[in-house]
Design an enzyme around this catalytic site. Structure first.
Site, PDB file in Angstrom:
ATOM      1  N   ARG A   1      11.670  -1.545  10.763  1.00  0.00           N
ATOM      2  CA  ARG A   1      10.830  -1.157  11.554  1.00  0.00           C
ATOM      3  C   ARG A   1      10.774  -2.313  12.849  1.00  0.00           C
ATOM      4  O   ARG A   1      10.692  -3.360  12.536  1.00  0.00           O
ATOM      5  CB  ARG A   1       9.572  -1.024  11.079  1.00  0.00           C
ATOM      6  CG  ARG A   1       9.187   0.377  10.518  1.00  0.00           C
ATOM      7  CD  ARG A   1       7.572   0.339   9.501  1.00  0.00           C
ATOM      8  NE  ARG A   1       6.693  -0.072  10.165  1.00  0.00           N
ATOM      9  CZ  ARG A   1       5.636  -0.387   9.721  1.00  0.00           C
ATOM     10  NH1 ARG A   1       5.500   0.366   8.305  1.00  0.00           N
ATOM     11  NH2 ARG A   1       4.502  -0.825  10.121  1.00  0.00           N
TER      12      ARG A   1
ATOM     13  N   ARG B   1       0.328  -8.899  13.690  1.00  0.00           N
ATOM     14  CA  ARG B   1      -0.428  -8.057  12.775  1.00  0.00           C
ATOM     15  C   ARG B   1      -1.318  -8.460  11.796  1.00  0.00           C
ATOM     16  O   ARG B   1      -2.266  -8.157  11.593  1.00  0.00           O
ATOM     17  CB  ARG B   1       0.758  -6.947  12.079  1.00  0.00           C
ATOM     18  CG  ARG B   1       1.259  -6.173  13.294  1.00  0.00           C
ATOM     19  CD  ARG B   1       2.533  -5.522  12.671  1.00  0.00           C
ATOM     20  NE  ARG B   1       2.516  -4.822  11.473  1.00  0.00           N
ATOM     21  CZ  ARG B   1       3.560  -4.477  10.481  1.00  0.00           C
ATOM     22  NH1 ARG B   1       4.552  -4.802  10.644  1.00  0.00           N
ATOM     23  NH2 ARG B   1       3.141  -3.616   9.634  1.00  0.00           N
TER      24      ARG B   1
ATOM     25  N   ARG C   1      11.886  -5.497   4.749  1.00  0.00           N
ATOM     26  CA  ARG C   1      11.351  -3.830   4.469  1.00  0.00           C
ATOM     27  C   ARG C   1      12.563  -2.991   5.088  1.00  0.00           C
ATOM     28  O   ARG C   1      12.879  -3.156   6.156  1.00  0.00           O
ATOM     29  CB  ARG C   1      10.098  -3.669   4.872  1.00  0.00           C
ATOM     30  CG  ARG C   1       9.997  -2.288   4.743  1.00  0.00           C
ATOM     31  CD  ARG C   1       8.349  -2.335   4.885  1.00  0.00           C
ATOM     32  NE  ARG C   1       7.579  -2.436   6.240  1.00  0.00           N
ATOM     33  CZ  ARG C   1       6.279  -2.448   6.276  1.00  0.00           C
ATOM     34  NH1 ARG C   1       5.389  -1.921   5.499  1.00  0.00           N
ATOM     35  NH2 ARG C   1       5.824  -2.617   7.383  1.00  0.00           N
TER      36      ARG C   1
ATOM     37  N   LYS D   1       0.747  -1.317   0.005  1.00  0.00           N
ATOM     38  CA  LYS D   1       0.186   0.073   0.016  1.00  0.00           C
ATOM     39  C   LYS D   1       0.923   1.165  -0.023  1.00  0.00           C
ATOM     40  O   LYS D   1       0.786   2.295  -0.657  1.00  0.00           O
ATOM     41  CB  LYS D   1      -0.919   0.171   1.032  1.00  0.00           C
ATOM     42  CG  LYS D   1      -1.798  -1.183   1.314  1.00  0.00           C
ATOM     43  CD  LYS D   1      -2.850  -1.218   2.542  1.00  0.00           C
ATOM     44  CE  LYS D   1      -2.096  -1.110   3.961  1.00  0.00           C
ATOM     45  NZ  LYS D   1      -1.359  -2.545   4.242  1.00  0.00           N
TER      46      LYS D   1
ATOM     47  N   ARG E   1      -9.364   0.932   9.149  1.00  0.00           N
ATOM     48  CA  ARG E   1      -8.809  -0.495   9.533  1.00  0.00           C
ATOM     49  C   ARG E   1      -9.853  -1.173  10.252  1.00  0.00           C
ATOM     50  O   ARG E   1      -9.518  -2.460  10.732  1.00  0.00           O
ATOM     51  CB  ARG E   1      -7.675  -0.645  10.125  1.00  0.00           C
ATOM     52  CG  ARG E   1      -6.403  -0.899   9.494  1.00  0.00           C
ATOM     53  CD  ARG E   1      -5.142  -0.497  10.564  1.00  0.00           C
ATOM     54  NE  ARG E   1      -3.838  -1.319  10.165  1.00  0.00           N
ATOM     55  CZ  ARG E   1      -2.937  -0.829   9.868  1.00  0.00           C
ATOM     56  NH1 ARG E   1      -2.841   0.565   9.127  1.00  0.00           N
ATOM     57  NH2 ARG E   1      -1.667  -1.455   9.557  1.00  0.00           N
TER      58      ARG E   1
HETATM   59  P1  ADP Z   1       2.308  -2.011   3.214  1.00  0.00           P
HETATM   60  O1  ADP Z   1       2.195  -0.195   3.190  1.00  0.00           O
HETATM   61  O2  ADP Z   1       0.859  -2.467   2.300  1.00  0.00           O
HETATM   62  O3  ADP Z   1       2.503  -2.451   4.680  1.00  0.00           O
HETATM   63  P2  ADP Z   1       4.890  -1.724   1.885  1.00  0.00           P
HETATM   64  O4  ADP Z   1       4.346  -0.728   0.659  1.00  0.00           O
HETATM   65  O5  ADP Z   1       5.445  -1.159   3.043  1.00  0.00           O
HETATM   66  O6  ADP Z   1       3.525  -2.326   2.287  1.00  0.00           O
HETATM   67  O7  ADP Z   1       5.582  -2.979   1.293  1.00  0.00           O
HETATM   68  C1  ADP Z   1       6.027  -3.835   1.908  1.00  0.00           C
HETATM   69  C2  ADP Z   1       7.263  -4.557   1.593  1.00  0.00           C
HETATM   70  O8  ADP Z   1       7.312  -5.282   0.250  1.00  0.00           O
HETATM   71  C3  ADP Z   1       8.433  -3.396   1.183  1.00  0.00           C
HETATM   72  O9  ADP Z   1       9.670  -3.837   1.650  1.00  0.00           O
HETATM   73  C4  ADP Z   1       8.384  -2.854  -0.071  1.00  0.00           C
HETATM   74  O10 ADP Z   1       9.285  -2.668  -0.869  1.00  0.00           O
HETATM   75  C5  ADP Z   1       7.857  -4.421  -0.702  1.00  0.00           C
HETATM   76  N1  ADP Z   1       6.964  -4.585  -1.923  1.00  0.00           N
HETATM   77  C6  ADP Z   1       6.169  -3.818  -2.307  1.00  0.00           C
HETATM   78  N2  ADP Z   1       5.372  -4.049  -3.303  1.00  0.00           N
HETATM   79  C7  ADP Z   1       5.971  -4.975  -3.870  1.00  0.00           C
HETATM   80  C8  ADP Z   1       5.835  -5.882  -4.992  1.00  0.00           C
HETATM   81  N3  ADP Z   1       4.822  -5.743  -5.782  1.00  0.00           N
HETATM   82  N4  ADP Z   1       6.642  -6.903  -5.034  1.00  0.00           N
HETATM   83  C9  ADP Z   1       7.690  -7.130  -4.228  1.00  0.00           C
HETATM   84  N5  ADP Z   1       7.917  -6.501  -3.373  1.00  0.00           N
HETATM   85  C10 ADP Z   1       7.033  -5.275  -2.684  1.00  0.00           C
HETATM   86  P1  AMP Z   2       1.350   0.641   9.119  1.00  0.00           P
HETATM   87  O1  AMP Z   2       2.374   1.628   9.141  1.00  0.00           O
HETATM   88  O2  AMP Z   2       0.105   0.958   8.314  1.00  0.00           O
HETATM   89  O3  AMP Z   2       1.673  -0.812   9.002  1.00  0.00           O
HETATM   90  O4  AMP Z   2       0.648   0.860  10.764  1.00  0.00           O
HETATM   91  C1  AMP Z   2       1.531   0.413  11.710  1.00  0.00           C
HETATM   92  C2  AMP Z   2       0.767   0.430  12.991  1.00  0.00           C
HETATM   93  O5  AMP Z   2       0.201   1.602  13.349  1.00  0.00           O
HETATM   94  C3  AMP Z   2      -0.319  -0.356  13.142  1.00  0.00           C
HETATM   95  O6  AMP Z   2       0.344  -1.993  13.489  1.00  0.00           O
HETATM   96  C4  AMP Z   2      -1.074   0.016  14.328  1.00  0.00           C
HETATM   97  O7  AMP Z   2      -0.766  -0.349  15.455  1.00  0.00           O
HETATM   98  C5  AMP Z   2      -1.106   1.537  14.071  1.00  0.00           C
HETATM   99  N1  AMP Z   2      -2.163   1.781  12.910  1.00  0.00           N
HETATM  100  C6  AMP Z   2      -1.854   2.484  11.716  1.00  0.00           C
HETATM  101  N2  AMP Z   2      -3.137   2.882  11.285  1.00  0.00           N
HETATM  102  C7  AMP Z   2      -4.023   2.528  12.174  1.00  0.00           C
HETATM  103  C8  AMP Z   2      -5.501   2.286  12.157  1.00  0.00           C
HETATM  104  N3  AMP Z   2      -6.282   2.963  10.779  1.00  0.00           N
HETATM  105  N4  AMP Z   2      -6.274   2.016  13.120  1.00  0.00           N
HETATM  106  C9  AMP Z   2      -5.445   1.643  14.151  1.00  0.00           C
HETATM  107  N5  AMP Z   2      -4.248   1.594  14.151  1.00  0.00           N
HETATM  108  C10 AMP Z   2      -3.450   1.735  13.345  1.00  0.00           C
END
Ligand code: ADP
Ligand code: AMP
Length: 218
Positions: free
Chosen positions: A162, A173, A129, A15, A90
């Site tokens: 992270r 998660r 990541r 995302k 969420r």
């Molecule tokens: P989210 O925001 O949904 O948690 P991220 O955008 O942070 O996910 O992506 C999670 C990990 O996967 C990151 O390390 C990113 O570089 C990698 N990633 C994202 N999209 C792809 C893809 N289409 N193929 C492979 N790796 C990906």
């Molecule tokens: P993310 O960066 O989206 O993976 O979010 C990291 C963490 O932030 C999550 O695991 C939750 O603890 C908190 N968080 C982010 N967005 C929300 C949401 N919409 N509702 C509740 N907690 C959230």
């Protein structure tokens, strides 16, 4: 009429990666609830201190706190044309609050791309990541590496892993996602807003599918 798009999908679906790319193309502000919490954590604000425990355990921050934070963010002038929401809503309560908030402004969610990726892929994605300290740019050591290991291509800041990307927290998660967030798939499907996108494809192909889905949904 402002445009509101909600990116749905499990943690690690891509995302944030996609939002970074398509927010520019769509000229929409990218709002990541996770980024806002991390920013508050870094500055040790009251909100950051409150969110910290929930985030470290891989749990959701309570709805009232999260909804209040996003409502405040969406009221700022840079959101006059709408927003690309990543990580919010969420829970069904958050989705209802968003719908009410937008209805109050005579607006609504236009399209909800759902990026689907199986659980075993998510674990590999999150364990590799790397996130940029300054602005939250996202990399993967294998799938999307920076030019220089440990340094952000965009702003030269340090990359870090992270705390909540550790395997034990990731498992929690994903469990929390399945229990509390996945009902939103049906919620938005019932409203005719859901657009399913295969998130296992390479990043640029996911972007193309997302853009096509959004253009169709608008
Ligand atoms: P989210 O925001 O949904 O948690 P991220 O955008 O942070 O996910 O992506 C999670 C990990 O996967 C990151 O390390 C990113 O570089 C990698 N990633 C994202 N999209 C792809 C893809 N289409 N193929 C492979 N790796 C990906
Ligand atoms: P993310 O960066 O989206 O993976 O979010 C990291 C963490 O932030 C999550 O695991 C939750 O603890 C908190 N968080 C982010 N967005 C929300 C949401 N919409 N509702 C509740 N907690 C959230």
């Amino acid at each position: 009429m402002p445009t509101y798009i909600v990116l749905l999908g499990p943690p690690g679906a891509g995302k944030g990666t996609q939002a970074e790319i398509i927010s520019e193309t769509l000229q929409l502000v990218h709002i990541s609830s996770g980024d806002i919490f991390r920013e508050n954590l870094k500055k040790q604000t009251e909100l950051g201190k409150l969110a910290q425990g929930f985030m470290n355990r891989g749990e959701l921050v309570p709805d009232d706190v999260t909804i209040g934070m996003i409502a405040e963010r969406l009221r700022r002038p840079d959101c006059a044309n709408g927003a690309l929401l990543d990580g919010f809503p969420r829970t069904p309560a958050q989705a209802n609050a968003l719908a009410e908030m937008l209805a109050g402004w005579k607006a609504r969610v236009q399209c909800v791309p759902y990026i689907y990726v199986p659980a075993q892929v998510l674990i590999e994605r999150l364990s590799g990541r790397w996130t940029c300290r300054a602005q939250g740019h996202i990399y993967h050591e294998k799938f999307n590496p920076p030019v220089t290991a440990g340094i952000c291509d965009d702003d030269g800041s340090e990359l870090y892993q992270r705390e909540d990307d550790k395997p034990a927290t990731v498992e929690n998660r994903i469990r929390v996602y399945l229990e509390q967030t996945s009902p939103l798939i049906e919620y938005y499907r019932n409203q005719g807003l859901l657009a399913e996108v295969d998130g296992t494809l390479p990043i640029n192909q996911v972007t193309e599918l997302l853009m096509a889905a959004i253009q169709k949904g608008q």
